[in-house]
Design a protein around this motif. Structure first.
Motif, PDB file in Angstrom:
ATOM      1  N   GLU A  14       0.772  -1.278   0.012  1.00  0.00           N
ATOM      2  CA  GLU A  14      -0.212  -0.059   0.048  1.00  0.00           C
ATOM      3  C   GLU A  14       0.875   1.401  -0.083  1.00  0.00           C
ATOM      4  OE1 GLU A  14      -3.008   0.223  -0.799  1.00  0.00           O
ATOM      5  OE2 GLU A  14      -3.085   2.585  -0.434  1.00  0.00           O
ATOM      6  N   GLU A  15       2.068   1.049   0.758  1.00  0.00           N
ATOM      7  CA  GLU A  15       2.986   2.228   0.678  1.00  0.00           C
ATOM      8  C   GLU A  15       3.318   2.583  -0.809  1.00  0.00           C
ATOM      9  OE1 GLU A  15       3.622   4.471   2.967  1.00  0.00           O
ATOM     10  OE2 GLU A  15       3.534   3.582   4.881  1.00  0.00           O
ATOM     11  N   PHE A  16       3.853   1.711  -1.454  1.00  0.00           N
ATOM     12  CA  PHE A  16       4.317   1.645  -2.970  1.00  0.00           C
ATOM     13  C   PHE A  16       2.948   2.076  -3.783  1.00  0.00           C
ATOM     14  CE2 PHE A  16       8.419   0.380  -3.967  1.00  0.00           C
ATOM     15  CZ  PHE A  16       9.060   0.063  -2.727  1.00  0.00           C
ATOM     16  N   ARG A  17       1.838   1.555  -3.334  1.00  0.00           N
ATOM     17  CA  ARG A  17       0.470   1.942  -4.442  1.00  0.00           C
ATOM     18  C   ARG A  17       0.306   3.245  -4.101  1.00  0.00           C
ATOM     19  NH1 ARG A  17      -2.754  -1.998  -3.030  1.00  0.00           N
ATOM     20  NH2 ARG A  17      -2.369  -3.535  -4.778  1.00  0.00           N
ATOM     21  N   SER A  18       0.210   3.873  -3.043  1.00  0.00           N
ATOM     22  CA  SER A  18      -0.336   5.051  -2.699  1.00  0.00           C
ATOM     23  C   SER A  18       0.936   6.119  -3.109  1.00  0.00           C
ATOM     24  CB  SER A  18      -0.615   5.325  -1.287  1.00  0.00           C
ATOM     25  OG  SER A  18       0.177   5.026  -0.390  1.00  0.00           O
ATOM     26  N   ALA A  19       2.244   5.833  -3.108  1.00  0.00           N
ATOM     27  CA  ALA A  19       3.161   6.717  -3.641  1.00  0.00           C
ATOM     28  C   ALA A  19       3.041   6.656  -5.093  1.00  0.00           C
ATOM     29  CB  ALA A  19       4.368   6.275  -3.239  1.00  0.00           C
ATOM     30  N   GLY A  20       2.076   5.932  -5.876  1.00  0.00           N
ATOM     31  CA  GLY A  20       2.232   5.843  -7.402  1.00  0.00           C
ATOM     32  C   GLY A  20       3.569   5.149  -7.947  1.00  0.00           C
ATOM     33  N   ALA A  21       3.897   4.292  -7.321  1.00  0.00           N
ATOM     34  CA  ALA A  21       5.056   3.420  -7.330  1.00  0.00           C
ATOM     35  C   ALA A  21       4.879   2.084  -8.237  1.00  0.00           C
ATOM     36  CB  ALA A  21       6.103   3.148  -6.463  1.00  0.00           C
ATOM     37  N   LEU A  22       3.622   1.760  -8.574  1.00  0.00           N
ATOM     38  CA  LEU A  22       3.469   0.658  -8.992  1.00  0.00           C
ATOM     39  C   LEU A  22       3.094   0.829 -10.632  1.00  0.00           C
ATOM     40  CD1 LEU A  22       1.141  -1.498  -6.555  1.00  0.00           C
ATOM     41  CD2 LEU A  22       3.821  -1.248  -6.670  1.00  0.00           C
TER      42      LEU A  22
END
Ligand SMILES: O=P(O)(O)OC[C@H]1O[C@H](OP(=O)(O)OP(=O)(O)O)[C@H](O)[C@@H]1O
Ligand SMILES: O=C(O)c1cc(=O)[nH]c(=O)[nH]1
Ligand SMILES: [Mg+2]
Length: 194
Positions: free
Chosen positions: A8-16
């Motif tokens: 979720e940290e990666f997803r909400s950072a726009g990193a996926l």
């Protein structure tokens, strides 16, 4: 921090990211984890690296040096070391091969953990570990935020991660047609030519 929290940290950072990416290993993938979108936010970086430091402490005990492969490993290596209360240094490419530069040195007997951002095939990690074997110190093992090999990458030392994902990656001559139809980008720093 649970594996879902990390994702979720990666997803909400726009990193996926989704598309067609050429990875450091030369493999092609429809998914790229743009870790720099996580690392541009110090608070987010602190959260994931505090969790990684806890995993490292549980797995390896006290650590004197975190060593990371540049460029991607530098920020998480530093932040993880901050939580471990130890030094953070890095290897960088010298004529294509990872080496400790800048006068970085590891004292005899120092307890070392290699910290990577992402492990795909483990190639960069193995290259970093090979550089470290040229120096004194006790190599305890490796750690990364995301192991996208699904646990299959073999570093030759133990590897702890915050989450294992099994993300497809293909040799250039075995691309699925849907991937081959998309223009490819190569986001990493290996073999950059400008
Ligand atoms: O397990 P592997 O197959 O080696 O792939 C993972 C490596 O790829 C990326 O680095 P990259 O060489 O793209 O450069 P960067 O660190 O500058 O992003 C990432 O930071 C890891 O180091
Ligand atoms: O294998 C890589 O090069 C790689 C994959 C990924 O998801 N993110 C990254 O920074 N590098
Ligand atoms: Mg890297």
């Amino acid at each position: 921090m649970t594996p879902d929290d990390v994702l979720e940290e990666f997803r909400s950072a726009g990193a996926l990211l989704e598309g067609h990416f050429i990875l450091s290993s030369g493999l092609h993938s429809p998914v790229f984890l743009q870790k720099m979108f996580v690392f541009q936010d110090p608070a987010r970086t602190e959260r994931v690296c505090r969790a990684l430091a806890n995993r490292i402490r549980d797995a390896y005990g006290p650590v004197d040096y975190v060593v990371s492969p540049a460029i991607g490993g530098i920020v998480p290596g530093y932040e993880t070391a901050r939580h471990l209360g130890c030094k953070a240094i890095f290897v960088e490419r010298e004529n294509g091969t990872f080496a400790l530069r800048r006068g970085f040195a590891i004292p005899e007997g120092a307890r070392i953990v290699m910290v990577e951002d992402i492990v795909t095939t483990g190639l960069s990690s193995r290259e970093c570990l090979a550089a470290l074997r040229e120096h004194p110190g006790q190599l305890l093992g490796a750690a990364c935020l995301i192991d996208r090999s699904g646990g299959k990458a073999d570093l030759g030392v133990p590897l702890v991660s915050l989450i294992q994902l099994d993300i497809p990656a293909y040799p250039a001559d075995q691309l699925p047609p849907s991937l081959a139809a998309l223009p490819a980008t190569k986001p990493g720093s290996r073999n950059i030519t400008t």
